[in-house]
Design an enzyme around this catalytic site. Structure first.
Site, PDB file in Angstrom:
ATOM      1  N   PRO A   1     -15.003  25.220 -70.185  1.00 50.77           N
ATOM      2  CA  PRO A   1     -14.242  25.772 -71.422  1.00 50.77           C
ATOM      3  C   PRO A   1     -14.011  24.990 -72.635  1.00 50.77           C
ATOM      4  O   PRO A   1     -13.534  25.558 -73.584  1.00 50.77           O
ATOM      5  CB  PRO A   1     -13.027  26.065 -70.726  1.00 50.77           C
ATOM      6  CG  PRO A   1     -12.685  24.897 -69.895  1.00 50.77           C
ATOM      7  CD  PRO A   1     -14.224  24.577 -69.199  1.00 50.77           C
ATOM      8  N   CYS A   2     -14.776  24.036 -72.810  1.00 56.51           N
ATOM      9  CA  CYS A   2     -14.035  23.038 -74.090  1.00 56.51           C
ATOM     10  C   CYS A   2     -14.544  23.715 -75.236  1.00 56.51           C
ATOM     11  O   CYS A   2     -13.907  23.394 -76.301  1.00 56.51           O
ATOM     12  CB  CYS A   2     -14.376  21.731 -73.873  1.00 56.51           C
ATOM     13  SG  CYS A   2     -16.185  21.352 -73.971  1.00 56.51           S
TER      14      CYS A   2
END
Lengths: 225, 143
Positions: A170-171
């Site tokens: 998800p970064c």
């Protein structure tokens, strides 16, 4: 969701909003029979959105057989732990098999974005490798996966179930969501974060959302947040 | 200038302003603002340029999102069977994006249709005023 600021910072999804978006999403899913449900874990406040679907593997010999000497030549994948062994290869080369795909949407409080967990297995429980999962992905998305603005796909333990899943890291989610959200905000349109996000990341892992979800968004535009 | 000479152009731009229809009649007999074709008297296909059949093409308006470059030509006539992926490839070439840049297309400013979705279907669901508005946004890949 946020005030009138355009910085990326303001497009993070806070948890209640996550749950709300999921609820709206699921409601629509129920209307069209798309199979998404909310799962909660006993004694945990957290929950997640989940969908399971079954798909026939095509009868063609998958590329995994040809490349059985090497596990994966895509450099962007890390931590793909499953090795091929002969029995797996032999099994794969059987004619059409049913594959069970599972997609979970969880909330990441550290990144303040949703996260897509997925896994697939044959009906006898044998898990698919990433390569095998990609057999079922539209070809343009395989390229997109390698080029996309997301980080690697890793295999991690599902935070609530404790089982291994593949995860789209998800970064960088906020990075590709921010322009869409900013644009909608400028135009005073309410959008469902989950719908938009899933429409972008889903196809990369074989999950396509029916078009009617897009209509869901526009129906909501008569309400203010 | 809007036409790329060296390869077959999957889309054709609209050069002139076009009248916008409020509603599309169910039989499709009225013109839906085709710029280059013959006067809109025909329900019958005009065969001088096969691709110009009004029924086969829809009007698309492309809008940039974020810091994505804006296309000089925004209005295009697109065949109904053109897929989203085809459109993505076209815009990427048009904007000269590098391979590491990814392009997303959205309907309703918020939803990314599947790559094999046809624009004709999208037009039927989301078109209004005789056109389909699509937003496009580029994204930096992991580098």
């Amino acid at each position: 969701m946020s005030l009138n600021l355009d910085t990326e910072d303001d497009f993070y999804l806070e948890e209640n909003r996550f749950k709300q978006c999921c609820a709206e999403f699921i409601k629509h899913s129920q209307q069209i029979g798309d199979g998404w449900e909310w799962k909660s874990i006993k004694d945990f406040p957290d929950g997640y959105m989940s969908k399971t679907h079954f798909q026939m593997k095509n009868g063609n010999t998958p590329s995994i057989f040809k490349d059985s000497t090497k596990e994966s030549d895509e450099q962007t994948f890390t931590h793909v732990e499953e090795a091929l062994d002969d029995s797996q290869v032999a099994g794969i080369c059987a004619t059409s098999e049913v594959i069970r795909y599972e997609y979970h949407v969880l909330y990441s409080s550290s990144y303040e974005v949703p996260v897509l967990y997925f896994r697939a297995c044959f009906l006898d429980g044998r898990p698919l490798t990433l390569d095998e999962i990609w057999e079922g992905v539209h070809e343009c998305y395989r390229a997109r996966l390698l080029e996309g603005p997301w980080d690697t796909i890793t295999q991690q333990e599902h935070p609530l179930l404790g089982q291994p899943f593949f995860v789209l890291h998800p970064c960088r989610t906020n990075e590709f969501m921010a322009p869409v959200l900013a644009n909608s905000q400028r135009e005073n349109r309410n959008i469902n974060y989950i719908t938009s996000w899933l429409s972008i990341v889903g196809p990369v892992v074989g999950l396509n959302l029916p078009l009617s979800y897009a209509k869901l968004v526009s129906e909501q535009n008569t309400k203010t947040d | 200038m809007a036409e790329v000479e060296e390869q077959p152009l999957p889309l054709s731009p609209q050069d002139s302003g076009r009248g916008e229809c409020g509603e599309e009649p169910p039989d499709g007999g009225a013109a839906v603002g085709v710029a280059e074709a013959a006067p809109p008297s025909a329900g019958s296909p005009v065969t001088e340029e096969p691709a110009e059949d009004t029924k086969k093409k829809i009007d698309v308006l492309l809008k940039a999102v974020g810091d994505t470059p804006i296309m000089k030509t925004k209005k295009w006539s697109v065949e109904r069977t053109r897929t989203i992926q085809g459109l993505v490839d076209f815009i990427k070439k048009f904007l000269k994006l590098v391979a590491s840049e990814q392009l997303f297309i959205y309907v309703n400013q918020s939803f990314a249709p599947s790559p094999d979705q046809e624009v004709g279907t999208l037009y039927e669901c989301f078109g209004s005023d005789g056109k389909l508005v699509l937003h496009y946004c580029k994204s930096q890949a992991w580098g």
